[in-house]
Design an enzyme around this catalytic site. Structure first.
Site, PDB file in Angstrom:
ATOM      1  N   LYS A   1       4.770   0.645  10.412  1.00  0.00           N
ATOM      2  CA  LYS A   1       4.716   1.002   8.987  1.00  0.00           C
ATOM      3  C   LYS A   1       4.779   2.519   8.786  1.00  0.00           C
ATOM      4  CE  LYS A   1       2.070  -1.350   6.020  1.00  0.00           C
ATOM      5  NZ  LYS A   1       0.850  -2.030   5.520  1.00  0.00           N
TER       6      LYS A   1
ATOM      7  N   GLY B   1      10.722  10.926   0.493  1.00  0.00           N
ATOM      8  CA  GLY B   1      10.760  10.857  -0.973  1.00  0.00           C
ATOM      9  C   GLY B   1      10.047  12.052  -1.586  1.00  0.00           C
TER      10      GLY B   1
ATOM     11  N   TYR C   1       6.740   1.563  18.678  1.00  0.00           N
ATOM     12  CA  TYR C   1       6.799   3.026  18.534  1.00  0.00           C
ATOM     13  C   TYR C   1       8.250   3.505  18.609  1.00  0.00           C
ATOM     14  CZ  TYR C   1       5.557   7.948  19.447  1.00  0.00           C
ATOM     15  OH  TYR C   1       5.416   9.318  19.391  1.00  0.00           O
TER      16      TYR C   1
ATOM     17  N   TYR D   1      18.808  10.431   4.303  1.00  0.00           N
ATOM     18  CA  TYR D   1      18.337  11.252   3.174  1.00  0.00           C
ATOM     19  C   TYR D   1      19.052  12.605   3.156  1.00  0.00           C
ATOM     20  CZ  TYR D   1      14.741   8.618   0.768  1.00  0.00           C
ATOM     21  OH  TYR D   1      14.092   7.710  -0.023  1.00  0.00           O
TER      22      TYR D   1
END
Ligand code: UDP
Length: 317
Positions: free
Chosen positions: A91, A102, A145, A159
């Protein structure tokens, strides 16, 4: 600059917080102490301002002030920790990287991802150069991992490509020094703790597998120089001085003046056989290379752990 560091209470994160404060930057540290610790946080700062936010970066966060940089270091990083926290590890590598990216996009901030040599898995190319794509078992015990960090790298590049976020990717190789947890399960602190307590050093497998250990002050400097650079593609950061795990155990026994013996235990599944960074790119782009030799770094680390163990056995000392 005003710099957000996720995982700022962890081993590398906390050293980076202190380094940036010394350089006069303001640091906003985000951590939920999943594997980090409050005592790692800077007590006070004479130079830059330090703010701590107790928050799990896999959940959204809104910050009022302007931010110049977001450094995403939050993640369990020792094999013992990520086996214990497999879903949290996935996560924070996936959702945590999304939230951190973001934030960087929203604030028009520079972003640095702390990636890892584990993206190379059990490497078939040696030493590992950034252009090598790796050899990772996607369903093995280290996958939580390795794949989280591989996903995080892909997301960072996306991004950069789609939203124009000014990104950096550091592939961090084995790093050590004061501030590591004695019980994080990694070979180096485990061996030092065993040597200092006169216990047997537990070498997994034959001990012929190799690693290359970078002292923390060198790593922090490399991360900072990468942040200041213009490189968007991944850059290896680590010390290319390679050593077998058996040799490391022997060196620690010698440097700790210990009488401990070595015992051999089964090798964990998918344990990488070799690991050594090719740091030509970092040398060329950042004019960086490690300065602290292994014996010097080990002596400092043994001194730190020795003082820490004395405090545990004799709290008034
Ligand atoms: N290892 C060992 N004894 C220990 C812990 C680890 O021999 O008590 C070995 C491990 O199998 C691996 C190497 O030391 O080959 C480095 O392991 P570590 O957990 O430090 O990190 P890794 O580089 O594998 O992520």
């Amino acid at each position: 600059m005003r710099i957000v560091i996720t995982g700022g209470a962890g081993f590398i994160g906390s050293h980076l917080c202190k380094y940036l404060l010394e350089k006069g930057h303001s640091v906003v540290c985000i951590d939920n102490f999943s594997t980090g610790a409050p005592e790692n946080l800077p007590a006070s700062s004479e130079n830059g301002e330090f703010v701590f936010i107790n928050h799990n970066i896999t959940e959204s966060i809104y910050l009022k002030d302007d931010i110049d940089c977001v450094l995403h270091l939050a993640s369990p990083a020792s094999p013992v920790d990520y086996h214990r926290l497999p879903i949290q590890t996935l996560k924070v590598g996936a959702l945590g990287t999304l939230i951190a990216l973001g934030l960087a996009k929203h604030k028009k901030a520079r972003f640095l991802l702390a990636s890892t040599s584990e993206v190379y898995g059990d490497p078939l190319v040696h030493p590992q150069v950034e252009t090598y794509w790796g050899n990772v078992n996607p369903v093995g015990p280290r996958a939580v991992y390795d794949e989280a960090k591989r996903f995080a790298e892909a997301l960072t590049m996306a991004y950069h490509g789609v939203h124009g976020v000014d990104t950096r990717i550091a592939r961090i190789f084995n790093t050590y020094g004061p501030g590591m947890r004695l019980d994080d399960g990694r070979a180096l602190p485990t061996f030092i703790s065993q040597a200092l307590k006169g216990e047997e050093l537990t070498v997994f497998g034959s001990g012929e597998q190799t690693r290359s250990f970078c002292y923390i002050s060198d790593m922090v400097e490399g991360l900072y120089l990468l942040l200041l650079s213009n490189e968007h593609e991944p850059v290896n950061l680590g010390n290319p001085e390679e050593i077998s795990i058996l040799q490391l155990a022997r060196e620690i026994i010698e440097l700790a003046s210990s009488r401990s013996k070595i015992v051999f235990k089964p090798l964990p599944e998918d344990d990488p056989r070799l690991r050594k960074p090719d740091i030509s790119k970092a040398k060329r782009l950042l004019n960086w290379e490690p300065k602290v030799g292994r014996r010097e770094g080990l002596l400092k680390t043994i001194g730190y752990f020795s003082r820490k163990l004395q405090r545990v056995t004799n709290p008034s000392a």
